[in-house]
Design a protein around this motif. Structure first.
Motif, mmCIF file in Angstrom:
data_model
loop_
_atom_site.group_PDB
_atom_site.id
_atom_site.type_symbol
_atom_site.label_atom_id
_atom_site.label_comp_id
_atom_site.label_asym_id
_atom_site.label_seq_id
_atom_site.Cartn_x
_atom_site.Cartn_y
_atom_site.Cartn_z
ATOM 1 N N GLY A 1 15.763 4.690 -10.679
ATOM 2 C CA GLY A 1 15.716 6.393 -10.457
ATOM 3 C C GLY A 1 15.515 6.787 -9.073
ATOM 4 N N THR A 2 14.559 5.881 -8.329
ATOM 5 C CA THR A 2 14.100 6.402 -6.906
ATOM 6 C C THR A 2 14.892 5.842 -5.962
ATOM 7 O OG1 THR A 2 12.336 4.923 -7.059
ATOM 8 C CG2 THR A 2 11.978 7.094 -7.851
ATOM 9 N N GLY A 3 15.173 4.453 -6.004
ATOM 10 C CA GLY A 3 16.028 3.960 -5.184
ATOM 11 C C GLY A 3 15.123 3.504 -3.881
ATOM 12 N N GLN A 4 15.841 2.745 -3.054
ATOM 13 C CA GLN A 4 15.011 2.352 -1.838
ATOM 14 C C GLN A 4 14.966 3.591 -0.893
ATOM 15 O OE1 GLN A 4 17.535 -0.404 0.163
ATOM 16 N NE2 GLN A 4 19.097 1.034 0.666
ATOM 17 N N PHE A 5 15.317 4.780 -0.882
ATOM 18 C CA PHE A 5 15.012 5.780 -0.227
ATOM 19 C C PHE A 5 13.777 6.703 -0.621
ATOM 20 C CE2 PHE A 5 19.322 4.560 0.740
ATOM 21 C CZ PHE A 5 19.051 3.870 1.921
ATOM 22 N N ASP A 6 13.151 6.160 -1.827
ATOM 23 C CA ASP A 6 11.890 7.014 -2.347
ATOM 24 C C ASP A 6 11.150 7.366 -1.000
ATOM 25 O OD1 ASP A 6 8.817 6.753 -3.238
ATOM 26 O OD2 ASP A 6 10.081 7.362 -5.005
ATOM 27 N N ALA A 7 10.498 8.388 -1.062
ATOM 28 C CA ALA A 7 9.698 9.000 0.137
ATOM 29 C C ALA A 7 8.628 8.127 0.525
ATOM 30 C CB ALA A 7 9.127 10.407 0.165
ATOM 31 N N ARG A 8 7.973 7.394 -0.576
ATOM 32 C CA ARG A 8 7.002 6.502 -0.302
ATOM 33 C C ARG A 8 7.388 5.231 0.391
ATOM 34 N NH1 ARG A 8 5.288 5.627 -6.116
ATOM 35 N NH2 ARG A 8 7.421 6.120 -6.128
ATOM 36 N N PHE A 9 8.420 4.576 -0.076
ATOM 37 C CA PHE A 9 9.153 3.388 0.706
ATOM 38 C C PHE A 9 9.605 3.803 1.918
ATOM 39 C CE2 PHE A 9 9.921 2.339 -3.981
ATOM 40 C CZ PHE A 9 9.115 1.293 -4.100
ATOM 41 N N VAL A 10 10.177 4.991 2.195
ATOM 42 C CA VAL A 10 10.463 5.312 3.439
ATOM 43 C C VAL A 10 9.367 5.442 4.511
ATOM 44 C CG1 VAL A 10 11.726 6.958 5.029
ATOM 45 C CG2 VAL A 10 13.004 6.281 2.822
ATOM 46 N N LEU A 11 8.428 6.138 4.218
ATOM 47 C CA LEU A 11 7.170 6.245 4.937
ATOM 48 C C LEU A 11 6.436 4.907 5.097
ATOM 49 C CD1 LEU A 11 5.537 8.657 6.017
ATOM 50 C CD2 LEU A 11 4.306 8.363 4.230
ATOM 51 N N TRP A 12 6.361 3.840 4.277
ATOM 52 C CA TRP A 12 5.632 2.900 4.375
ATOM 53 C C TRP A 12 6.589 2.013 5.441
ATOM 54 C CZ3 TRP A 12 1.412 0.472 4.325
ATOM 55 C CH2 TRP A 12 1.508 -0.967 4.240
ATOM 56 N N ARG A 13 8.026 1.890 5.230
ATOM 57 C CA ARG A 13 8.659 1.314 6.199
ATOM 58 C C ARG A 13 8.345 1.824 7.665
ATOM 59 N NH1 ARG A 13 12.829 1.183 2.056
ATOM 60 N NH2 ARG A 13 12.813 -0.783 1.068
ATOM 61 N N HIS B 1 3.358 0.200 13.416
ATOM 62 C CA HIS B 1 2.190 -0.484 13.544
ATOM 63 C C HIS B 1 2.206 -2.188 13.413
ATOM 64 C CE1 HIS B 1 0.985 3.533 12.342
ATOM 65 N NE2 HIS B 1 -0.084 3.298 13.308
ATOM 66 N N ASN B 2 3.478 -2.285 13.681
ATOM 67 C CA ASN B 2 3.714 -4.038 13.955
ATOM 68 C C ASN B 2 3.141 -4.712 12.693
ATOM 69 O OD1 ASN B 2 5.316 -3.865 16.204
ATOM 70 N ND2 ASN B 2 3.338 -3.759 17.158
ATOM 71 N N ILE B 3 3.300 -4.175 11.421
ATOM 72 C CA ILE B 3 2.846 -4.666 10.183
ATOM 73 C C ILE B 3 3.962 -5.066 9.321
ATOM 74 C CG2 ILE B 3 1.541 -4.108 7.913
ATOM 75 C CD1 ILE B 3 0.104 -1.933 9.520
ATOM 76 N N PRO B 4 3.842 -6.614 8.938
ATOM 77 C CA PRO B 4 5.168 -6.828 8.139
ATOM 78 C C PRO B 4 5.501 -6.048 6.954
ATOM 79 C CG PRO B 4 3.581 -8.894 8.476
ATOM 80 C CD PRO B 4 2.865 -7.355 8.768
ATOM 81 N N VAL B 5 6.640 -5.525 6.616
ATOM 82 C CA VAL B 5 6.783 -4.678 5.712
ATOM 83 C C VAL B 5 6.519 -5.240 4.132
ATOM 84 C CG1 VAL B 5 9.226 -5.081 5.159
ATOM 85 C CG2 VAL B 5 8.607 -2.961 5.055
ATOM 86 N N GLU B 6 6.428 -6.511 4.069
ATOM 87 C CA GLU B 6 6.144 -7.030 2.637
ATOM 88 C C GLU B 6 4.874 -7.075 2.569
ATOM 89 O OE1 GLU B 6 7.426 -8.889 5.337
ATOM 90 O OE2 GLU B 6 9.692 -8.953 4.913
ATOM 91 N N THR B 7 3.908 -6.686 3.388
ATOM 92 C CA THR B 7 2.463 -6.308 3.157
ATOM 93 C C THR B 7 2.403 -5.141 2.144
ATOM 94 O OG1 THR B 7 2.122 -6.902 5.461
ATOM 95 C CG2 THR B 7 0.414 -5.650 4.302
ATOM 96 N N LEU B 8 1.427 -5.132 1.171
ATOM 97 C CA LEU B 8 1.190 -4.239 0.273
ATOM 98 C C LEU B 8 0.043 -3.235 0.722
ATOM 99 C CD1 LEU B 8 0.829 -6.287 -3.163
ATOM 100 C CD2 LEU B 8 2.724 -4.850 -2.246
ATOM 101 N N PRO B 9 0.238 -1.971 0.627
ATOM 102 C CA PRO B 9 -0.678 -1.212 1.158
ATOM 103 C C PRO B 9 -2.149 -1.347 0.728
ATOM 104 C CG PRO B 9 1.438 0.222 0.133
ATOM 105 C CD PRO B 9 1.384 -1.169 0.007
ATOM 106 N N GLY C 1 -9.503 -1.679 7.458
ATOM 107 C CA GLY C 1 -10.066 -1.139 8.745
ATOM 108 C C GLY C 1 -9.074 0.063 9.069
ATOM 109 N N GLU C 2 -8.747 0.099 10.363
ATOM 110 C CA GLU C 2 -8.235 1.209 11.048
ATOM 111 C C GLU C 2 -6.859 1.369 10.296
ATOM 112 O OE1 GLU C 2 -6.782 2.688 15.410
ATOM 113 O OE2 GLU C 2 -7.974 1.098 15.384
ATOM 114 N N ALA C 3 -6.161 0.315 10.189
ATOM 115 C CA ALA C 3 -4.751 0.385 9.593
ATOM 116 C C ALA C 3 -4.595 1.272 8.196
ATOM 117 C CB ALA C 3 -3.957 -0.937 9.441
ATOM 118 N N LYS C 4 -5.725 0.869 7.359
ATOM 119 C CA LYS C 4 -5.771 1.388 6.146
ATOM 120 C C LYS C 4 -6.184 2.892 6.247
ATOM 121 C CE LYS C 4 -8.079 0.876 1.772
ATOM 122 N NZ LYS C 4 -8.787 -0.115 0.874
ATOM 123 N N GLU C 5 -6.927 3.375 7.200
ATOM 124 C CA GLU C 5 -7.240 4.882 7.326
ATOM 125 C C GLU C 5 -6.207 5.342 8.021
ATOM 126 O OE1 GLU C 5 -10.662 5.052 10.061
ATOM 127 O OE2 GLU C 5 -11.947 3.654 8.894
#
Length: 69
Positions: free
Chosen positions: A15-27, A33-41, A46-50
């Motif tokens: 229904g939302t596909g890979q272009f869902d706003a959250r996925f795009v924002l996460w990528r 921030h040089n974070i592997p995309v496989e990382t879960l939010p 620390g600072e990355a979470k903030e």
């Protein structure tokens, strides 16, 4: 008998596909921030979470915040 919440799926729904706003924002966040995309939010600390929480609150509108007609 207690009701258990269903576990959150880490799958991209048809229904939302890979272009869902959250996925795009996460990528984008991961790339910036040089974070592997496989990382879960939820794995951020620390600072990355903030920064992720701030970006999310600024960029993603919640349905309850949408203007009423």
């Amino acid at each position: 008998m207690s009701e258990e919440k269903p576990k959150a799926s880490n799958e991209i729904s048809e229904g939302t596909g890979q272009f869902d706003a959250r996925f795009v924002l996460w990528r984008r966040f991961c790339a910036d921030h040089n974070i592997p995309v496989e990382t879960l939010p939820s794995d951020l600390t620390g600072e990355a979470k903030e920064k992720w929480e701030q970006l999310k609150s600024e960029q993603l509108r919640k349905p309850a915040e949408e203007e009423q007609p």
